[in-house]
Design a protein around this motif. Structure first.
Motif, PDB file in Angstrom:
ATOM      1  N   MET D  69       0.901  -1.364   0.139  1.00 15.24           N
ATOM      2  CA  MET D  69       0.021   0.068  -0.057  1.00 15.24           C
ATOM      3  C   MET D  69       0.868   1.388  -0.028  1.00 15.24           C
ATOM      4  O   MET D  69       0.415   2.304  -0.668  1.00 15.24           O
ATOM      5  CB  MET D  69      -1.012   0.010   1.229  1.00 15.24           C
ATOM      6  CG  MET D  69      -1.959  -1.106   0.987  1.00 15.24           C
ATOM      7  SD  MET D  69      -3.664  -0.899   2.276  1.00 15.24           S
ATOM      8  CE  MET D  69      -2.693  -0.958   3.651  1.00 15.24           C
ATOM      9  N   LEU D  70       2.201   1.408   0.534  1.00  9.28           N
ATOM     10  CA  LEU D  70       3.110   2.244   0.749  1.00  9.28           C
ATOM     11  C   LEU D  70       3.575   2.604  -0.840  1.00  9.28           C
ATOM     12  O   LEU D  70       3.533   3.686  -1.308  1.00  9.28           O
ATOM     13  CB  LEU D  70       4.027   1.994   1.598  1.00  9.28           C
ATOM     14  CG  LEU D  70       3.857   2.001   3.282  1.00  9.28           C
ATOM     15  CD1 LEU D  70       5.262   1.356   3.736  1.00  9.28           C
ATOM     16  CD2 LEU D  70       3.631   3.601   3.523  1.00  9.28           C
ATOM     17  N   TYR D  71       3.533   1.218  -1.523  1.00  5.19           N
ATOM     18  CA  TYR D  71       4.022   1.339  -2.854  1.00  5.19           C
ATOM     19  C   TYR D  71       2.921   2.194  -3.849  1.00  5.19           C
ATOM     20  O   TYR D  71       3.417   3.013  -4.615  1.00  5.19           O
ATOM     21  CB  TYR D  71       4.338   0.011  -3.497  1.00  5.19           C
ATOM     22  CG  TYR D  71       5.584   0.178  -4.056  1.00  5.19           C
ATOM     23  CD1 TYR D  71       5.753   0.416  -5.492  1.00  5.19           C
ATOM     24  CD2 TYR D  71       6.807  -0.702  -3.623  1.00  5.19           C
ATOM     25  CE1 TYR D  71       6.918   0.287  -6.123  1.00  5.19           C
ATOM     26  CE2 TYR D  71       8.037  -0.740  -4.449  1.00  5.19           C
ATOM     27  CZ  TYR D  71       8.022  -0.367  -5.684  1.00  5.19           C
ATOM     28  OH  TYR D  71       9.355  -0.440  -6.365  1.00  5.19           O
ATOM     29  N   ALA D  73       0.794   4.354  -2.662  1.00  4.90           N
ATOM     30  CA  ALA D  73       0.624   5.566  -2.460  1.00  4.90           C
ATOM     31  C   ALA D  73       1.772   6.610  -3.180  1.00  4.90           C
ATOM     32  O   ALA D  73       1.666   7.567  -3.529  1.00  4.90           O
ATOM     33  CB  ALA D  73       0.961   5.971  -0.791  1.00  4.90           C
ATOM     34  N   VAL D  74       3.198   6.076  -3.186  1.00  5.67           N
ATOM     35  CA  VAL D  74       3.961   6.749  -3.799  1.00  5.67           C
ATOM     36  C   VAL D  74       3.793   6.727  -5.209  1.00  5.67           C
ATOM     37  O   VAL D  74       3.999   7.748  -6.061  1.00  5.67           O
ATOM     38  CB  VAL D  74       5.405   5.933  -3.503  1.00  5.67           C
ATOM     39  CG1 VAL D  74       6.636   6.538  -4.525  1.00  5.67           C
ATOM     40  CG2 VAL D  74       5.842   5.963  -2.096  1.00  5.67           C
ATOM     41  N   SER D  75       3.331   5.548  -5.855  1.00  2.17           N
ATOM     42  CA  SER D  75       3.083   5.454  -7.358  1.00  2.17           C
ATOM     43  C   SER D  75       1.784   6.475  -7.729  1.00  2.17           C
ATOM     44  O   SER D  75       2.048   6.993  -8.791  1.00  2.17           O
ATOM     45  CB  SER D  75       2.735   4.071  -7.899  1.00  2.17           C
ATOM     46  OG  SER D  75       3.639   3.260  -7.465  1.00  2.17           O
ATOM     47  N   VAL D  76       0.896   6.676  -6.828  1.00  2.00           N
ATOM     48  CA  VAL D  76      -0.158   7.785  -7.095  1.00  2.00           C
ATOM     49  C   VAL D  76       0.378   9.044  -7.157  1.00  2.00           C
ATOM     50  O   VAL D  76       0.328   9.997  -7.957  1.00  2.00           O
ATOM     51  CB  VAL D  76      -1.128   7.505  -6.188  1.00  2.00           C
ATOM     52  CG1 VAL D  76      -2.361   8.733  -6.343  1.00  2.00           C
ATOM     53  CG2 VAL D  76      -1.880   6.157  -6.344  1.00  2.00           C
ATOM     54  N   THR D  77       1.280   9.358  -6.218  1.00  2.00           N
ATOM     55  CA  THR D  77       1.865  10.679  -5.759  1.00  2.00           C
ATOM     56  C   THR D  77       2.666  11.023  -7.013  1.00  2.00           C
ATOM     57  O   THR D  77       2.759  12.327  -7.641  1.00  2.00           O
ATOM     58  CB  THR D  77       2.730  10.745  -4.740  1.00  2.00           C
ATOM     59  OG1 THR D  77       1.822  10.429  -3.644  1.00  2.00           O
ATOM     60  CG2 THR D  77       3.314  12.116  -4.469  1.00  2.00           C
ATOM     61  N   ASN D  78       3.460  10.091  -7.602  1.00  2.00           N
ATOM     62  CA  ASN D  78       4.158  10.354  -8.840  1.00  2.00           C
ATOM     63  C   ASN D  78       3.533  10.272  -9.983  1.00  2.00           C
ATOM     64  O   ASN D  78       4.118  10.504 -11.213  1.00  2.00           O
ATOM     65  CB  ASN D  78       5.256   9.292  -8.861  1.00  2.00           C
ATOM     66  CG  ASN D  78       6.490   9.746  -8.032  1.00  2.00           C
ATOM     67  OD1 ASN D  78       6.634  10.804  -7.827  1.00  2.00           O
ATOM     68  ND2 ASN D  78       7.156   8.861  -7.388  1.00  2.00           N
ATOM     69  N   GLY D  79       2.076   9.717 -10.315  1.00  2.00           N
ATOM     70  CA  GLY D  79       1.221   9.638 -11.306  1.00  2.00           C
ATOM     71  C   GLY D  79       1.860   8.606 -12.326  1.00  2.00           C
ATOM     72  O   GLY D  79       1.691   8.897 -13.566  1.00  2.00           O
ATOM     73  N   ILE D  84       0.857   2.490 -10.957  1.00  2.00           N
ATOM     74  CA  ILE D  84      -0.594   2.447 -10.056  1.00  2.00           C
ATOM     75  C   ILE D  84      -1.195   1.240 -10.514  1.00  2.00           C
ATOM     76  O   ILE D  84      -1.867   0.549  -9.676  1.00  2.00           O
ATOM     77  CB  ILE D  84      -1.378   3.708 -10.721  1.00  2.00           C
ATOM     78  CG1 ILE D  84      -0.554   5.039  -9.994  1.00  2.00           C
ATOM     79  CG2 ILE D  84      -2.518   3.685  -9.937  1.00  2.00           C
ATOM     80  CD1 ILE D  84      -1.038   6.193 -10.703  1.00  2.00           C
ATOM     81  N   VAL D 108      -4.052   9.538   0.636  1.00  2.00           N
ATOM     82  CA  VAL D 108      -3.031  10.000  -0.385  1.00  2.00           C
ATOM     83  C   VAL D 108      -3.369  11.435  -1.139  1.00  2.00           C
ATOM     84  O   VAL D 108      -2.796  12.297  -1.148  1.00  2.00           O
ATOM     85  CB  VAL D 108      -2.917   9.103  -1.350  1.00  2.00           C
ATOM     86  CG1 VAL D 108      -1.954   9.624  -2.692  1.00  2.00           C
ATOM     87  CG2 VAL D 108      -2.183   7.749  -1.018  1.00  2.00           C
TER      88      VAL D 108
END
Lengths: 137, 137, 137, 137, 137, 137
Positions: D69-71, D73-79, D84, D108
């Motif tokens: 889930m942390l992964y 969160a980062v992927s969404v933030t980086n788009g 994602i 997020v």
């Protein structure tokens, strides 16, 4: 997909065609890519951007291929789909091999990782790195 | 400032000192910078990161200085203060002149601008750029 | 440093104090941090943000500590100095050990790296991953 | 779409197949996704990335699902589109319910908002948050 | 493509339909766009987000069209495809001409460039700019 | 802090002083801020950047204050400390009130949130938003 209309060569004003001609001459191609055709809706934006790109990307203290690879590195970091494709293609055209592309990507991947770690741990900048080593020999 | 404690050489375990020694030997310095001292809290993280950075940054199809400049380009784009300072210093140490730094920054600035324009206009990728020119000669 | 004035408790209007009180009660502290004091210049912004944060961060299908670690992961990726500090502190207060922080940072570092690689290589999404596996068992 | 060729299992060298086998065994699947097939052009990049991901994502002080889930969160933030999709699918496979996904996205979304507000107002880090609460009990 | 199911009006609960109705009434349309249909899986997320967006985007000290253009500027900078399209369309609907879009994009492009340069050179904030000129007349 | 030396007016060449004079005349100030003094190491970079900024920020279809607020929105989203301070100050000088700053920040915060949600849920672009509503009335 584009949020503006592309201005095709045949529909372009003389001032826009002048820029299109310079792009094709400089790049030794006979077509204009979408990026410039989208900017052409505002001739000033097209002119300023093209002539500055041409200037910045010309070989100088840094050679043209390295400049193109720097452009790929930034585009990958920003996740710009159009730019990643166009600049990877441009770098290949300027001599980047598959091996170089892999090494470039390995560096960019690693840099994005250590950037996150450095930010995350909120590190103090070591004295030797102050001012990016500006006053060191 | 840092959110974790730095592990100083004198307080480090043998396995951490082994990595510290390799860092200092490889970089020809007699001190360890904050980045590694922050990672040392988790020896595995320190080891994996150091040995991979060492591998990735070694000269290959792309030379060491160019790799360092790519690292600066990414760090600037991500706005990582620690990284911008440490890698600008490292690049200078590897031979980057002030003139090269200015040219690098000009390219990075331009790339961040055109990335925004390309994203903003939602451009379709031209056919010639598909697959980053993967199958072109 | 801040671009607006902090509204201190003693200078706050009743509607702002109402929010301050709720923050302190919920977090079991006797002070209000700068983030809320900066938002208080526009009471509506303060209210909406606080009550939504309180709601979103309450334990649900995901527990409170995990939610706080997700917040740290996003803040690190965005490189927000204030947020990295405040949320790392909050996560520690909710039970995050140094070991957990190291593992979190290792994941965040890795994710930022593979995100860059995936973007850089412009990968097609595998069929099994379409819709994020929405219709899989 | 991809800027490099995918190395299929049948065309892979023994050293690449060794990594492919480990991926499939670890993940209990009978196929290799595009991410690894793109990295395989440079066997060293494939090896380092896979074995590090495997190590980082194994359950430790933080469990495997939380790490996934942390992964996300980062992927969404980086788009990152590929990431994602692949990591949302992976998280679902590891037990993330639709309710958990919604809560994760709410966190997020909120974090990206407050990160922007904190950066925008240029807040000073409160003393209690210095060093991410490193020296607090 | 979406990682969750869209909740169509006909399948929506009364509390979700209430929000859908308010969206359509406020925007003077007879359909609900995908963004809201994706959030509807978690009614609370849908409600909080819609009512806050409605509030934030209402004309105030800043008019509605300017607020929409600010939204476009952020979406372009973040490279969010869905958002760039939906907000460019919304801004056009609120009165943004093609000329205004070009000027907006020129500003956003320039800002992304100078942001990179300022970050890259690690500039000290001039005294006159401290606190964003908070205490100046 | 800066990774290059600032070129002060008294040490500047005639071509650099020419740009400095134009900056001070245009902005009605008697000093040059750090950004320009850092670019001056490469006179061409200084010239191109200044004259383009001057052109882009002049009132047109969009007024000067709105352009300055767009610049703040981008700088906040990119988290550029120098830029947030300098442009918030510039916007205040051009007439932005505290109330307007709060509304701007509320919009930017909201936009960063919904951008993350839209990216995270991988939404398909609704037909009415295709091409950013380019061909709509």
């Amino acid at each position: 997909m584009a949020t503006v209309h592309y201005i095709e060569y045949e529909d372009a004003s003389p001032e826009v065609r002048e820029v299109y001609d310079d792009i094709m001459t400089t790049r030794k191609v006979d077509w204009v890519n979408n990026f410039w055709k989208a900017l052409a809706g505002q001739p000033e934006l097209l002119q300023r951007t093209w002539y500055r790109v041409k200037e910045v990307m010309a070989p100088g203290a840094i050679d043209a291929l390295t400049k193109e690879m720097l452009y790929v590195a930034v585009s990958v970091t920003n996740g710009c789909r159009y730019c990643i494709n166009s600049h990877t293609a441009a770098a290949r055209k300027k001599g980047m091999s598959d091996e170089m592309l892999s090494e470039l990507m390995a560096v960019v991947g690693m840099a994005n990782q250590t950037n996150a770690l450095a930010n995350g741990f909120q590190l103090e900048v070591d004295e030797a790195f102050h001012n990016g080593g500006r006053d060191s020999e």
